[in-house]
Enzyme design. Structure first.
Site, PDB file in Angstrom:
ATOM      1  N   THR A 160      -2.624   8.520   0.169  1.00 57.34           N
ATOM      2  CA  THR A 160      -3.390   7.028   0.651  1.00 57.34           C
ATOM      3  C   THR A 160      -2.809   7.229   1.820  1.00 57.34           C
ATOM      4  OG1 THR A 160      -2.012   5.752  -1.115  1.00 57.34           O
ATOM      5  CG2 THR A 160      -2.429   5.018   1.229  1.00 57.34           C
ATOM      6  N   VAL A 195      -2.054  -0.897 -10.431  1.00 53.57           N
ATOM      7  CA  VAL A 195      -2.164  -1.420  -8.954  1.00 53.57           C
ATOM      8  C   VAL A 195      -0.846  -1.132  -8.736  1.00 53.57           C
ATOM      9  CG1 VAL A 195      -2.077  -3.359  -7.299  1.00 53.57           C
ATOM     10  CG2 VAL A 195      -3.085  -2.752  -9.084  1.00 53.57           C
ATOM     11  N   GLY A 196      -1.167  -0.378  -7.527  1.00 54.09           N
ATOM     12  CA  GLY A 196       0.111   0.437  -6.385  1.00 54.09           C
ATOM     13  C   GLY A 196       0.621  -0.812  -5.248  1.00 54.09           C
ATOM     14  N   ASP A 197       1.434  -0.493  -4.571  1.00 51.99           N
ATOM     15  CA  ASP A 197       1.901  -1.059  -3.396  1.00 51.99           C
ATOM     16  C   ASP A 197       1.113  -1.042  -2.319  1.00 51.99           C
ATOM     17  OD1 ASP A 197       2.310   1.812  -2.920  1.00 51.99           O
ATOM     18  OD2 ASP A 197       3.113   1.216  -0.888  1.00 51.99           O
ATOM     19  N   GLY A 247       3.295   6.618  -0.735  1.00 53.33           N
ATOM     20  CA  GLY A 247       4.572   6.117  -1.019  1.00 53.33           C
ATOM     21  C   GLY A 247       4.917   6.176  -3.059  1.00 53.33           C
ATOM     22  N   GLY A 269       4.345   3.932  -5.085  1.00 54.39           N
ATOM     23  CA  GLY A 269       3.848   2.436  -5.124  1.00 54.39           C
ATOM     24  C   GLY A 269       5.402   1.779  -5.903  1.00 54.39           C
TER      25      GLY A 269
HETATM   26  N1  ASP Z   1       1.015   4.117  -2.641  1.00 54.40           N
HETATM   27  C1  ASP Z   1       0.661   4.892  -3.288  1.00 54.40           C
HETATM   28  C2  ASP Z   1       0.380   4.179  -4.873  1.00 54.40           C
HETATM   29  O1  ASP Z   1       1.628   3.809  -5.069  1.00 54.40           O
HETATM   30  C3  ASP Z   1       0.189   6.057  -4.121  1.00 54.40           C
HETATM   31  C4  ASP Z   1       0.058   7.133  -2.216  1.00 54.40           C
HETATM   32  O2  ASP Z   1       0.468   6.484  -0.991  1.00 54.40           O
HETATM   33  O3  ASP Z   1      -0.567   7.769  -1.874  1.00 54.40           O
HETATM   34  O4  ASP Z   1      -1.161   3.942  -5.285  1.00 54.40           O
END
Ligand code: ASP
Length: 311
Positions: free
Chosen positions: A177, A206-208, A229, A231
């Site tokens: 990300t 869906v992530g964070d 991180g 998510g």
């Molecule tokens: N936080 C992101 C997600 O969970 C992944 C990442 O940080 O690479 O979608």
């Protein structure tokens, strides 16, 4: 006018262990980070807003195939690319977020358009795509997003129930990300995050990153934050807002609050990753609890750093 202004960016956290990457690859990552950083910083230097600076930096990272956002987005279980992004203005608390979109070259700009051109904060999936088309966004073909390395990552786990983070070998995946936070000459701050999510994700996961308060948050009272991180843990920990709360309610500095959240609270609930944060004085924090995090910052006091590992 604020004396100090600054920008920080990240390109994801994960199992980035020294020696595992070739020196050439390392240089490529650093060069890409440097370019994005300098582009964003130039906006601040020329009296541009924090909002403009972070969008500029994130667009640059989205256009690079090295990071899991925009062009470099990972493959979903269906072999497609589904992207999420969010942007927030600390001065007005205006925010825009988008999720589950495909074919859009720069999801962060769509998030900004949602913030500025609609009454809404968060658009997802087909509706978000219709909104993009109504603004004249053109779609990239799947080839634009194709990357051999990411295709192989997906092939390795596509027939399993696993989903994985970019840059994380333990979990056979990665967090890649991207994000940016900045403080401009007027002391206004802003945050942006953009991602392809996790390799092999499915069911409209869906992530964070696009969730205001979890992966992205900005408030001139406290700080601007962009996370990377696992998510699911960052959502449950409401991580970005937690950093802001510790500053607002406990009077912590940005460094103290960010470190407490990443090295204590996120770890306690089993999450791994990191974040970048800036306050309205231009102070920056970049804690992570993984082996590494692609990260960089530059301040008007001539401080600059581009790093990958824990040094
Ligand atoms: N936080 C992101 C997600 O969970 C992944 C990442 O940080 O690479 O979608």
């Amino acid at each position: 006018m604020n004396k100090k202004y600054s920008i920080a960016i990240h390109g994801g956290a994960g199992t980035l262990v020294k020696g595992l990457m070739t020196p050439e690859k390392e240089e490529q990552y650093k060069a890409a980070l440097n370019e994005a950083l300098e582009k964003g910083y130039a906006v601040l230097e020329n009296n541009g807003s924090a909002m403009e600076a972070i969008e500029t930096a994130v667009i640059h990272l989205e256009d690079s195939p090295l990071f899991n956002a925009g062009k470099g987005s990972v493959f979903t279980n269906d072999g497609t690319h589904e992207m999420d992004a969010a942007i927030m203005d600390g001065k007005t608390l205006d925010a825009g977020a988008v999720s589950l979109i495909t074919g859009i070259k720069n999801p962060i700009s769509l998030a900004r358009d949602i913030m500025e051109k609609t009454e809404h904060v968060f658009l997802a999936g087909e509706g978000a795509m219709r909104f993009a088309k109504s603004l004249g966004y053109t779609l990239e073909t799947p080839e634009y997003f194709y990357d051999e390395h990411r295709y192989q990552q997906w092939q390795n786990i596509k027939d399993s129930d696993k989903f994985q983070l970019d840059h994380s070998m333990k979990r056979e995946g990665k967090f890649g990300t991207v994000g940016a936070v900045a403080c401009d000459k007027n002391g206004n701050i802003a945050a942006a995050t953009s991602t392809g999510g996790m390799t092999n994700k499915r069911w409209g996961r869906v992530g964070d990153s696009p969730m205001i308060g979890s992966g992205t948050y900005a408030n001139n009272k406290t700080c601007a934050v962009s996370c990377t991180g696992s998510g699911e843990y960052f959502i449950r920990g409401v991580v970005a807002y937690d950093v802001s709360c510790l500053m607002e309610y406990k009077g912590m500095t940005v460094e103290e609050a960010a470190t407490e959240v990443i090295n204590k609270r996120v770890l306690e609930i089993g999450g791994d990753g990191g974040l970048i944060a800036v306050d309205t004085e231009g102070n920056i924090a970049m804690p992570f609890n993984t082996e590494g995090m692609y990260r960089a910052f530059k301040t008007s006091e001539e401080k600059k750093e581009i790093s990958i590992y824990k040094d």
